[in-house]
Design a protein around this motif. Sequence first.
Motif, PDB file in Angstrom:
ATOM      1  N   LEU A 215     -78.202  39.684  -8.471  1.00 16.72           N
ATOM      2  CA  LEU A 215     -78.220  38.275  -8.608  1.00 16.72           C
ATOM      3  C   LEU A 215     -78.415  37.814  -9.922  1.00 16.72           C
ATOM      4  N   ASP A 216     -78.359  38.822 -10.996  1.00 17.69           N
ATOM      5  CA  ASP A 216     -78.597  38.504 -12.427  1.00 17.69           C
ATOM      6  C   ASP A 216     -76.412  38.659 -12.817  1.00 17.69           C
TER       7      ASP A 216
ATOM      8  N   PHE B 146     -71.157  31.940 -13.635  1.00 22.34           N
ATOM      9  CA  PHE B 146     -71.405  31.681 -15.264  1.00 22.34           C
ATOM     10  C   PHE B 146     -69.925  31.871 -16.439  1.00 22.34           C
ATOM     11  N   ASN B 147     -69.583  32.851 -15.807  1.00 21.11           N
ATOM     12  CA  ASN B 147     -67.780  33.371 -16.867  1.00 21.11           C
ATOM     13  C   ASN B 147     -67.107  32.461 -16.200  1.00 21.11           C
TER      14      ASN B 147
ATOM     15  N   GLU C 206     -82.473  28.962 -15.759  1.00 19.67           N
ATOM     16  CA  GLU C 206     -82.490  29.850 -16.539  1.00 19.67           C
ATOM     17  C   GLU C 206     -81.262  30.101 -18.064  1.00 19.67           C
ATOM     18  N   TYR C 207     -80.271  30.303 -17.459  1.00 20.32           N
ATOM     19  CA  TYR C 207     -79.241  31.647 -17.971  1.00 20.32           C
ATOM     20  C   TYR C 207     -78.073  30.121 -18.618  1.00 20.32           C
ATOM     21  N   TYR C 208     -78.514  28.853 -18.017  1.00 24.39           N
ATOM     22  CA  TYR C 208     -77.779  27.856 -18.283  1.00 24.39           C
ATOM     23  C   TYR C 208     -78.443  27.195 -19.792  1.00 24.39           C
ATOM     24  N   GLN C 209     -79.454  27.132 -19.413  1.00 19.38           N
ATOM     25  CA  GLN C 209     -80.430  26.813 -20.733  1.00 19.38           C
ATOM     26  C   GLN C 209     -80.223  27.834 -21.656  1.00 19.38           C
ATOM     27  N   ARG C 210     -80.765  29.087 -21.771  1.00 19.67           N
ATOM     28  CA  ARG C 210     -81.050  30.192 -22.474  1.00 19.67           C
ATOM     29  C   ARG C 210     -78.302  30.455 -23.025  1.00 19.67           C
ATOM     30  N   ASN C 211     -77.777  30.050 -22.413  1.00 17.74           N
ATOM     31  CA  ASN C 211     -76.547  29.810 -23.023  1.00 17.74           C
ATOM     32  C   ASN C 211     -75.239  29.252 -23.688  1.00 17.74           C
ATOM     33  N   THR C 212     -75.830  27.553 -22.768  1.00 16.73           N
ATOM     34  CA  THR C 212     -75.329  26.748 -23.842  1.00 16.73           C
ATOM     35  C   THR C 212     -76.879  25.706 -24.055  1.00 16.73           C
ATOM     36  N   ASN C 213     -76.083  24.466 -24.682  1.00 18.48           N
ATOM     37  CA  ASN C 213     -77.338  23.989 -25.206  1.00 18.48           C
ATOM     38  C   ASN C 213     -76.885  21.973 -24.445  1.00 18.48           C
ATOM     39  N   LEU C 214     -76.550  22.707 -23.178  1.00 15.90           N
ATOM     40  CA  LEU C 214     -76.575  21.617 -22.369  1.00 15.90           C
ATOM     41  C   LEU C 214     -77.290  20.674 -21.328  1.00 15.90           C
ATOM     42  N   ALA C 215     -77.607  19.708 -21.124  1.00 21.04           N
ATOM     43  CA  ALA C 215     -79.232  18.894 -20.692  1.00 21.04           C
ATOM     44  C   ALA C 215     -79.151  19.079 -18.970  1.00 21.04           C
ATOM     45  N   LEU C 216     -80.777  20.507 -18.768  1.00 24.79           N
ATOM     46  CA  LEU C 216     -80.508  20.284 -17.150  1.00 24.79           C
ATOM     47  C   LEU C 216     -80.505  18.827 -16.543  1.00 24.79           C
ATOM     48  N   LEU C 217     -79.883  18.349 -15.536  1.00 25.09           N
ATOM     49  CA  LEU C 217     -80.007  17.283 -15.134  1.00 25.09           C
ATOM     50  C   LEU C 217     -80.182  16.910 -14.066  1.00 25.09           C
ATOM     51  N   PRO C 218     -81.687  16.354 -13.244  1.00 26.27           N
ATOM     52  CA  PRO C 218     -81.920  16.842 -11.614  1.00 26.27           C
ATOM     53  C   PRO C 218     -80.441  15.989 -10.417  1.00 26.27           C
ATOM     54  N   SER C 219     -79.687  15.565 -11.313  1.00 20.86           N
ATOM     55  CA  SER C 219     -78.612  14.735 -10.618  1.00 20.86           C
ATOM     56  C   SER C 219     -77.737  14.059 -11.306  1.00 20.86           C
ATOM     57  N   ASN C 220     -76.226  14.159 -11.156  1.00 23.31           N
ATOM     58  CA  ASN C 220     -74.905  13.402 -12.057  1.00 23.31           C
ATOM     59  C   ASN C 220     -75.177  13.640 -13.075  1.00 23.31           C
ATOM     60  N   GLY C 221     -74.919  15.538 -13.199  1.00 23.47           N
ATOM     61  CA  GLY C 221     -74.904  16.045 -14.449  1.00 23.47           C
ATOM     62  C   GLY C 221     -73.144  15.952 -14.804  1.00 23.47           C
ATOM     63  N   ASP C 222     -72.399  16.670 -15.961  1.00 26.89           N
ATOM     64  CA  ASP C 222     -71.335  16.500 -15.994  1.00 26.89           C
ATOM     65  C   ASP C 222     -70.523  17.797 -15.468  1.00 26.89           C
ATOM     66  N   LEU C 223     -71.803  19.163 -15.316  1.00 27.42           N
ATOM     67  CA  LEU C 223     -70.918  20.109 -14.844  1.00 27.42           C
ATOM     68  C   LEU C 223     -71.928  20.194 -13.121  1.00 27.42           C
ATOM     69  N   GLN C 224     -71.732  20.011 -12.393  1.00 30.19           N
ATOM     70  CA  GLN C 224     -72.341  20.294 -10.586  1.00 30.19           C
ATOM     71  C   GLN C 224     -71.956  21.871 -10.420  1.00 30.19           C
ATOM     72  N   LEU C 225     -73.113  22.684 -10.268  1.00 26.23           N
ATOM     73  CA  LEU C 225     -73.180  23.125  -9.106  1.00 26.23           C
ATOM     74  C   LEU C 225     -74.184  22.947  -7.957  1.00 26.23           C
ATOM     75  N   GLU C 226     -73.714  23.528  -6.573  1.00 30.16           N
ATOM     76  CA  GLU C 226     -74.170  23.806  -5.348  1.00 30.16           C
ATOM     77  C   GLU C 226     -73.298  24.404  -4.717  1.00 30.16           C
ATOM     78  N   GLY C 227     -74.338  25.052  -3.436  1.00 28.07           N
ATOM     79  CA  GLY C 227     -73.759  26.013  -3.138  1.00 28.07           C
ATOM     80  C   GLY C 227     -75.426  26.763  -1.672  1.00 28.07           C
ATOM     81  N   SER C 228     -74.942  27.550  -1.052  1.00 32.97           N
ATOM     82  CA  SER C 228     -75.983  28.743  -0.450  1.00 32.97           C
ATOM     83  C   SER C 228     -75.274  30.131  -0.817  1.00 32.97           C
ATOM     84  N   ILE C 229     -76.833  30.598  -0.226  1.00 32.02           N
ATOM     85  CA  ILE C 229     -76.555  32.343  -0.185  1.00 32.02           C
ATOM     86  C   ILE C 229     -75.774  32.783   1.715  1.00 32.02           C
ATOM     87  N   THR C 230     -74.522  33.214   1.432  1.00 30.29           N
ATOM     88  CA  THR C 230     -74.388  33.321   2.772  1.00 30.29           C
ATOM     89  C   THR C 230     -73.762  34.188   3.454  1.00 30.29           C
ATOM     90  N   GLY C 231     -74.290  35.852   2.125  1.00 31.78           N
ATOM     91  CA  GLY C 231     -74.462  37.172   3.920  1.00 31.78           C
ATOM     92  C   GLY C 231     -75.596  37.582   2.713  1.00 31.78           C
TER      93      GLY C 231
END
Length: 184
Positions: free
Chosen positions: A169-170, A177-178, A79-104
């Motif tokens: 989380l916000d 994002f920053n 939601e944050y990326y869609q609201r603050n950029t004009n980037l298309a949200l793709l399920p894979s192979n985007g120009d930018l990729q974010l992944e990870g896990s909640i570790t704590g």
Amino acid sequence: MKKNKIGVRSEKQAIFRRYFIVSALLIFPLFLLNSCGIYSFTGTTMDASIKSVTIVNFTMATAGGPSNMALQFNEKMKEYYQRNTNLALLPSNGDLQLEGSITGYEVIPAAPTANDQAALNRLTITIQVKFTNNKDEEKNFDQSFTFFKDFPQNQTLSQVESRLIPLILDQIVQDIFNKSAGDW
């Protein structure tokens, strides 16, 4: 009545100055917006060639926390990326990729008192993020983002959890994002 040459000249100069100032105020912003092609009003500094983002679902890699926290975080990121950029949200192979896990996910005493009790408790959430910029590898990172909120000792975690988790989380989403899109 005739005006002398000095009065006519200063009147013409005043008119010229007004036109010059108005023209400059109208044209200057166009140069700012057009010059680089990477400026946006949200503070992002992404290259104009970046058109898409992929946010791989983050996973829970900690024992604590509500079972739907990863889902909450994933939705907040998208939601944050869609609201603050004009980037298309793709399920894979985007120009930018974010992944990870909640570790704590932990609650610790934050403000001890004289009689060995905590006046405040602190809920801390940590999220490990791997960011890949497929257009500029120098901007890639693998980093932990942590944020916390304090709550009074006389309240239980179950009483404040539903209010504090979204706030934490916000802030983490904004920090990610920053770092990734804002390059701050």
